[in-house]
Write an enzyme that holds these catalytic residues in place. Structure first.
Site, PDB file in Angstrom:
ATOM      1  N   ASP A   1       0.829  -1.213   0.000  1.00 15.69           N
ATOM      2  CA  ASP A   1       0.000   0.000   0.000  1.00 15.69           C
ATOM      3  C   ASP A   1       0.859   1.258   0.000  1.00 15.69           C
ATOM      4  O   ASP A   1       0.544   2.241  -0.665  1.00 15.69           O
ATOM      5  CB  ASP A   1      -0.941  -0.001   1.208  1.00 15.69           C
ATOM      6  CG  ASP A   1      -2.023  -1.066   1.066  1.00 15.69           C
ATOM      7  OD1 ASP A   1      -2.264  -1.496  -0.070  1.00 15.69           O
ATOM      8  OD2 ASP A   1      -2.603  -1.467   2.086  1.00 15.69           O
TER       9      ASP A   1
ATOM     10  N   GLU B   1     -18.703  -2.263   8.439  1.00 14.64           N
ATOM     11  CA  GLU B   1     -18.646  -3.726   8.290  1.00 14.64           C
ATOM     12  C   GLU B   1     -17.225  -4.192   8.531  1.00 14.64           C
ATOM     13  O   GLU B   1     -16.287  -3.402   8.416  1.00 14.64           O
ATOM     14  CB  GLU B   1     -19.004  -4.124   6.839  1.00 14.64           C
ATOM     15  CG  GLU B   1     -20.394  -3.753   6.450  1.00 14.64           C
ATOM     16  CD  GLU B   1     -20.652  -4.014   4.955  1.00 14.64           C
ATOM     17  OE1 GLU B   1     -19.880  -4.753   4.321  1.00 14.64           O
ATOM     18  OE2 GLU B   1     -21.635  -3.457   4.465  1.00 14.64           O
TER      19      GLU B   1
ATOM     20  N   LYS C   1     -13.891  -5.985   7.356  1.00 16.26           N
ATOM     21  CA  LYS C   1     -13.253  -6.250   6.078  1.00 16.26           C
ATOM     22  C   LYS C   1     -12.692  -7.670   6.150  1.00 16.26           C
ATOM     23  O   LYS C   1     -11.712  -7.919   6.855  1.00 16.26           O
ATOM     24  CB  LYS C   1     -12.140  -5.237   5.799  1.00 16.26           C
ATOM     25  CG  LYS C   1     -11.547  -5.386   4.425  1.00 16.26           C
ATOM     26  CD  LYS C   1     -10.602  -4.243   4.128  1.00 16.26           C
ATOM     27  CE  LYS C   1     -10.086  -4.257   2.712  1.00 16.26           C
ATOM     28  NZ  LYS C   1      -9.575  -5.519   2.237  1.00 16.26           N
TER      29      LYS C   1
ATOM     30  N   ASP D   1     -10.799 -11.003   5.117  1.00 12.68           N
ATOM     31  CA  ASP D   1      -9.558 -11.166   4.365  1.00 12.68           C
ATOM     32  C   ASP D   1      -9.544 -12.507   3.643  1.00 12.68           C
ATOM     33  O   ASP D   1      -8.903 -13.470   4.072  1.00 12.68           O
ATOM     34  CB  ASP D   1      -8.370 -11.058   5.338  1.00 12.68           C
ATOM     35  CG  ASP D   1      -7.072 -10.857   4.577  1.00 12.68           C
ATOM     36  OD1 ASP D   1      -7.123 -10.585   3.373  1.00 12.68           O
ATOM     37  OD2 ASP D   1      -6.007 -10.970   5.207  1.00 12.68           O
TER      38      ASP D   1
ATOM     39  N   ARG E   1     -12.928 -12.311  -8.855  1.00 14.59           N
ATOM     40  CA  ARG E   1     -12.722 -10.946  -9.315  1.00 14.59           C
ATOM     41  C   ARG E   1     -11.914 -10.909 -10.611  1.00 14.59           C
ATOM     42  O   ARG E   1     -12.135 -10.080 -11.463  1.00 14.59           O
ATOM     43  CB  ARG E   1     -12.013 -10.123  -8.238  1.00 14.59           C
ATOM     44  CG  ARG E   1     -11.844  -8.700  -8.714  1.00 14.59           C
ATOM     45  CD  ARG E   1     -11.533  -7.767  -7.601  1.00 14.59           C
ATOM     46  NE  ARG E   1     -10.163  -7.908  -7.167  1.00 14.59           N
ATOM     47  CZ  ARG E   1      -9.563  -7.050  -6.360  1.00 14.59           C
ATOM     48  NH1 ARG E   1     -10.238  -6.029  -5.885  1.00 14.59           N
ATOM     49  NH2 ARG E   1      -8.319  -7.227  -6.003  1.00 14.59           N
TER      50      ARG E   1
ATOM     51  N   TYR F   1     -21.591  -9.244   1.186  1.00 15.27           N
ATOM     52  CA  TYR F   1     -21.691  -7.870   1.679  1.00 15.27           C
ATOM     53  C   TYR F   1     -22.192  -6.865   0.658  1.00 15.27           C
ATOM     54  O   TYR F   1     -22.099  -5.666   0.880  1.00 15.27           O
ATOM     55  CB  TYR F   1     -20.345  -7.403   2.239  1.00 15.27           C
ATOM     56  CG  TYR F   1     -19.141  -7.756   1.395  1.00 15.27           C
ATOM     57  CD1 TYR F   1     -18.978  -7.232   0.118  1.00 15.27           C
ATOM     58  CD2 TYR F   1     -18.163  -8.626   1.896  1.00 15.27           C
ATOM     59  CE1 TYR F   1     -17.882  -7.558  -0.651  1.00 15.27           C
ATOM     60  CE2 TYR F   1     -17.058  -8.962   1.123  1.00 15.27           C
ATOM     61  CZ  TYR F   1     -16.929  -8.428  -0.145  1.00 15.27           C
ATOM     62  OH  TYR F   1     -15.847  -8.749  -0.907  1.00 15.27           O
TER      63      TYR F   1
ATOM     64  N   LYS G   1      -7.573  -0.136   7.361  1.00 10.92           N
ATOM     65  CA  LYS G   1      -6.837  -1.392   7.562  1.00 10.92           C
ATOM     66  C   LYS G   1      -6.178  -1.399   8.931  1.00 10.92           C
ATOM     67  O   LYS G   1      -5.483  -0.441   9.285  1.00 10.92           O
ATOM     68  CB  LYS G   1      -5.763  -1.529   6.487  1.00 10.92           C
ATOM     69  CG  LYS G   1      -6.334  -1.697   5.093  1.00 10.92           C
ATOM     70  CD  LYS G   1      -6.248  -3.122   4.656  1.00 10.92           C
ATOM     71  CE  LYS G   1      -5.509  -3.244   3.398  1.00 10.92           C
ATOM     72  NZ  LYS G   1      -4.846  -4.250   2.906  1.00 10.92           N
TER      73      LYS G   1
ATOM     74  N   CYS H   1      26.844 -29.884   7.695  1.00  8.00           N
ATOM     75  CA  CYS H   1      25.725 -30.146   8.610  1.00  8.00           C
ATOM     76  C   CYS H   1      26.124 -29.797  10.047  1.00  8.00           C
ATOM     77  O   CYS H   1      27.177 -30.242  10.515  1.00  8.00           O
ATOM     78  CB  CYS H   1      25.327 -31.614   8.503  1.00  8.00           C
ATOM     79  SG  CYS H   1      24.049 -32.060   9.681  1.00  8.00           S
TER      80      CYS H   1
ATOM     81  N   CYS I   1      26.304 -33.363  11.980  1.00  5.41           N
ATOM     82  CA  CYS I   1      27.226 -34.466  11.679  1.00  5.41           C
ATOM     83  C   CYS I   1      28.426 -34.036  10.841  1.00  5.41           C
ATOM     84  O   CYS I   1      29.296 -34.852  10.548  1.00  5.41           O
ATOM     85  CB  CYS I   1      26.477 -35.610  10.994  1.00  5.41           C
ATOM     86  SG  CYS I   1      25.958 -35.210   9.332  1.00  5.41           S
TER      87      CYS I   1
ATOM     88  N   CYS J   1      21.280 -32.171   4.339  1.00  4.92           N
ATOM     89  CA  CYS J   1      22.392 -33.011   4.746  1.00  4.92           C
ATOM     90  C   CYS J   1      22.141 -34.383   4.123  1.00  4.92           C
ATOM     91  O   CYS J   1      21.112 -35.002   4.382  1.00  4.92           O
ATOM     92  CB  CYS J   1      22.439 -33.126   6.270  1.00  4.92           C
ATOM     93  SG  CYS J   1      23.519 -34.467   6.789  1.00  4.92           S
TER      94      CYS J   1
ATOM     95  N   CYS K   1      23.230 -39.241  10.460  1.00  2.00           N
ATOM     96  CA  CYS K   1      23.033 -37.912  11.055  1.00  2.00           C
ATOM     97  C   CYS K   1      21.921 -38.022  12.100  1.00  2.00           C
ATOM     98  O   CYS K   1      20.781 -38.375  11.768  1.00  2.00           O
ATOM     99  CB  CYS K   1      22.680 -36.932   9.943  1.00  2.00           C
ATOM    100  SG  CYS K   1      22.329 -35.275  10.514  1.00  2.00           S
TER     101      CYS K   1
HETATM  102  S1  IVH Z   1     -17.296  -3.849  -0.504  1.00  2.00           S
HETATM  103  C1  IVH Z   1     -17.617  -1.800  -4.576  1.00  2.00           C
HETATM  104  N1  IVH Z   1     -17.240  -4.932   1.879  1.00  2.00           N
HETATM  105  O1  IVH Z   1     -11.947  -5.980   0.195  1.00  2.00           O
HETATM  106  C2  IVH Z   1     -17.235  -2.246  -3.230  1.00  2.00           C
HETATM  107  N2  IVH Z   1     -15.457  -5.401   0.383  1.00  2.00           N
HETATM  108  O2  IVH Z   1      -9.848  -4.175  -0.727  1.00  2.00           O
HETATM  109  C3  IVH Z   1     -17.077  -3.683  -3.134  1.00  2.00           C
HETATM  110  N3  IVH Z   1     -13.800  -6.960   1.282  1.00  2.00           N
HETATM  111  O3  IVH Z   1     -12.442  -6.434  -3.235  1.00  2.00           O
HETATM  112  C4  IVH Z   1     -16.381  -4.142  -1.944  1.00  2.00           C
HETATM  113  N4  IVH Z   1     -14.755  -7.272   3.235  1.00  2.00           N
HETATM  114  O4  IVH Z   1     -12.806  -8.443  -1.683  1.00  2.00           O
HETATM  115  C5  IVH Z   1     -16.613  -4.803   0.697  1.00  2.00           C
HETATM  116  N5  IVH Z   1     -17.348  -5.866   4.000  1.00  2.00           N
HETATM  117  C6  IVH Z   1     -16.724  -5.735   2.832  1.00  2.00           C
HETATM  118  C7  IVH Z   1     -15.525  -6.405   2.544  1.00  2.00           C
HETATM  119  C8  IVH Z   1     -14.906  -6.196   1.295  1.00  2.00           C
HETATM  120  C9  IVH Z   1     -13.738  -7.604   2.455  1.00  2.00           C
HETATM  121  C10 IVH Z   1     -12.776  -7.089   0.228  1.00  2.00           C
HETATM  122  C11 IVH Z   1     -13.325  -7.250  -1.169  1.00  2.00           C
HETATM  123  C12 IVH Z   1     -12.750  -6.094  -1.922  1.00  2.00           C
HETATM  124  C13 IVH Z   1     -11.529  -5.788  -1.111  1.00  2.00           C
HETATM  125  C14 IVH Z   1     -11.062  -4.379  -1.350  1.00  2.00           C
END
Ligand code: IVH
Length: 685
Positions: free
Chosen positions: A45, A126, A128, A130, A149, A236, A323, A423, A426, A441, A447
């Site tokens: 990032d 919400e 996020k 992973d 995607r 979501y 994040k 090693c 040994c 080794c 060994c």
């Molecule tokens: S909304 C147009 N909501 O984060 C907006 N994304 O870094 C669509 N992700 O591609 C995304 N939790 O794969 C949304 N509660 C959440 C999410 C979320 C995880 C992911 C998603 C997105 C990525 C972006």
């Protein structure tokens, strides 16, 4: 003079732009396609942001192919990937592009974003998640496609794998005729840990985190295996024409009523304070969730307001992600030491000045292999950043550097790192197999950690399950000259054992009873217990099913072995090499003499016909009527041979859906005929 100076700066910045574009493209490829991230999210990032700033300052250097202008691609059949995996999924153009989210690690930036929105705005907060994003297409209530995607414009249809996720409804009533649900596919922590444990046992590379594991899993062609790994999903975002509701929150609640898995953590916030409270609550509470999260997503609730705010090329303006910072600490790398595994692999280990990280004291971390140490230019005495990788295994993510890049607190101690050449246990010179990152080794039979490690593996619960023979006891026997190979176990006598310090009559009897009972352990587990490199529990079962005895296995060619699911070229070579080594053959002979099961319960295969006698058949693709395993069995019981690779000797290919492009090409080149599932079944029945 002044002009010269400016153009120097420009040239430097131009170079930086080019270098950053290249680096970010590569990082995207390693992250999305290879599932082996090399940059931390944060470093990625930061570099992306630097590139954005530079591009803003130099509009004359704009390039629509810059990584700032498109989202990373996970397409399985992009030109890059086909060379990597040779796998194919149907590619589908997204009806609505799949965008990414603007993100920030700074709460201040999040607050700035909030302040710029209309004053009456409501924000949906919400988690996020992973994992990796997926778009589920519903037509007249039926789940028809599940598209990754990809590059944001088109993705892979992984519907068969998505169907293994129980939480996702496949048939709905009373819903709009056409709509999409978007969300995140995840591998829960518990399943991730189990999978990595299995991979460790099989000496397969570990997944760095659940996101990579979920991504690797979703791209498998074997849905049975996908099911076994146990993916889950949270949704979501609802998309489509003429959908109910005027706010994002209403739509999520509607989706929940229809049966979609929507997180309980979704909350409408009406003030900055509420948003802040949400973020600080989940910053700690997320550690108790069964799945990985890496931040909070903030979305404008009202759909009309969302529309007014609109989109940039890559992200909606109506949403932003905060994040969470990865928990990391700077500490000193005191010393690099080395561990020798049961197969002789040398793992360098970082011995650290102890630090507190996510509630535990960390003082050791793996350095993986020589290349890893070199890529970071690590030296004893350096200050290093330690992170909890996926919050479980501590890992070193970088070197702490002073303002000008100099080594922190150098104290004149540091000498360039050089990997050991012999090693540590040994003294045997180490070897590095071409194409592998690890040094080994080669002194397998002399060994100590390899000898003891092999015996420990042999007696372990999932192998021969010999009670009473723990690591310490094995070391004791080894030190007293009683155990040197796994075959020696069956020569142990009660008097020898009872004589050893700490072991009285009773323990000796227990151990001998355990050894006796191990003679009933079935052939598939004995094969696993032998400890052939990369032959884990599941692979051993599959091999033992195909080859009903050690003698049959000895006679098998590499190609025949590759005909077994899960057995690639490397594993096949390991098996052949193991069974050609005189010392191993002697061990096997002694095991057989002692009464260990070296053949299957049913002996040889039950032959049903000889319709396929003399035929060598390669199976490729997915099938509708039987599983690949069933077809492999059918080939064997009708007298044919399975093979994993197409060659001149291949009689025909049993070709299912989505046959691998490499195999298809090879078949065309060699003129090997393809046979469909139906034709094959007609031939046999
Ligand atoms: S909304 C147009 N909501 O984060 C907006 N994304 O870094 C669509 N992700 O591609 C995304 N939790 O794969 C949304 N509660 C959440 C999410 C979320 C995880 C992911 C998603 C997105 C990525 C972006």
């Amino acid at each position: 003079m002044t002009l010269d100076l400016f153009s120097d700066i420009d040239a430097a910045e131009r170079e930086e732009i080019i270098a950053l574009r290249k680096e970010l493209e590569e990082a995207n490829y390693k992250y999305y396609v290879l599932n082996m991230p090399t940059l931390s999210d944060r470093a990625f990032d930061e570099k992306m942001r630097r590139l954005q700033d530079l591009e803003k300052a130099h509009p004359e250097l704009a390039d629509k192919n810059s990584p700032t202008q498109h989202v990373g691609s996970d397409l399985a059949v992009s030109s890059k990937q086909s060379a990597v995996s040779g796998k194919g999924f149907e590619q589908v153009v997204h009806r609505y592009p799949m965008l990414s989210l603007a993100n920030s690690y700074s709460l201040e930036e999040i607050q700035d974003w909030l302040r710029k929105l209309p004053s009456d705005v409501e924000i949906v907060c919400e988690l996020k998640f992973d994992g990796l994003s997926i778009s589920l297409w519903y037509e007249n209530g039926l789940l028809t496609k599940a598209v990754t995607r990809g590059d944001g414009q088109k993705g892979d249809n992984v519907i068969e794998n998505i169907r293994t996720i129980e939480a996702i409804p496949q048939r709905l009533e009373g819903v709009p005729a056409h709509f999409e649900m978007r969300g995140e596919v995840l591998l829960p922590w518990s399943n991730f840990e189990r999978l990595n444990k299995e991979r460790e046992e099989q000496e397969e590379p570990l997944f760095a985190n659940p996101r990579n594991a979920a991504s690797g899993t979703l791209k498998l062609l074997d849905s049975q295996e996908v099911k076994r790994r146990g993916l889950t999903c949270y949704l979501y975002y609802m998309l489509g024409e003429e959908l109910p509701g005027e706010t994002h929150f209403e739509r999520l609640e509607t989706a929940r009523k229809w049966g979609f898995p929507i997180s309980d953590a979704v909350k409408v916030c009406k003030s900055l304070d509420e948003v802040n409270a949400y973020i600080s609550y989940w910053d700690t509470e997320r550690k108790n969730l069964p799945v990985a999260t890496d931040g909070i997503v903030l979305k404008v609730n009202n759909l009309r307001q969302q529309e007014e705010l609109g989109y940039t090329a890559k992200t909606p303006r109506w949403a932003i992600a905060y994040k969470f910072p990865a928990e990391r600490q700077l500490t000193r790398l005191k010393q690099i030491t080395y561990q020798v595994g049961r197969t002789g692999v040398i793992t360098p280990v970082a011995n650290l000045e102890p630090i507190q990280l996510s509630g535990t004291v960390v003082q050791r971390a793996t350095l993986h292999n020589e290349d890893f140490i070199r890529s970071l230019d690590l030296r004893e005495g350096d200050m290093v950043w330690v992170e909890k990788g996926g919050e479980i295994i501590p890992k070193i993510t970088g070197k702490g550097e002073g303002a000008k890049g100099e080594r922190l607190e150098a104290k004149g101690k540091q000498v360039p790192f050089s990997f050991i050449t012999t090693c540590p246990e040994c003294g045997t010179p180490l070897v590095r197999v071409e194409g592998e990152a690890a040094w080994r080794c080669p002194n397998e039979s002399g060994c100590k950690p390899q000898i003891v490690g092999k015996i420990e593996h042999f007696v372990s619960r999932k192998a021969m399950n010999i009670d009473g023979l723990g690591a310490e006891t094995i070391e004791l026997f080894y030190a007293n000259g009683l155990l040197h190979t796994i075959a020696d176990i069956y020569d142990l006598r009660k008097d020898d054992i009872a004589l050893l310090e700490r072991l009285g009559d009773k323990s000796a009897e227990n151990i001998l009873a355990g050894i006796e009972a191990s003679k009933q352990v079935p052939w598939s587990r004995v094969l696993f217990a032998l400890g052939i490199r990369m032959v884990g529990e599941t692979t051993a079962k599959k091999i033992a099913k195909r080859f009903a005895s050690i003698d049959a296995l000895k006679a098998a060619s590499k190609e025949e072995l590759m005909g077994i699911d899960d057995v690639g070229e490397q594993i096949a070579e390991n098996i052949v090499a193991y069974l050609q080594d005189e010392r191993n053959l002697e061990i096997i002979r002694r095991l057989g003499e002692a009464g260990v099961q070296l053949k299957g319960e049913n002996g040889a295969w039950k032959v049903e016909s000889d319709k396929l006698a003399g035929k060598t058949i390669v199976i490729s693709g997915t099938f509708a009527q039987h599983s690949r395993d069933e077809y492999k069995d059918m080939i064997e019981v009708h007298g044919g041979k399975n093979s994993g690779s197409v060659s001149k000797k291949t009689s025909f290919i049993l070709a299912g859906e989505n046959m691998g492009p490499e195999k298809r090409k090879k078949a065309e080149e060699l003129g090997v005929p393809l046979m469909s599932e139906e034709e094959f079944l007609d031939l046999l029945f």
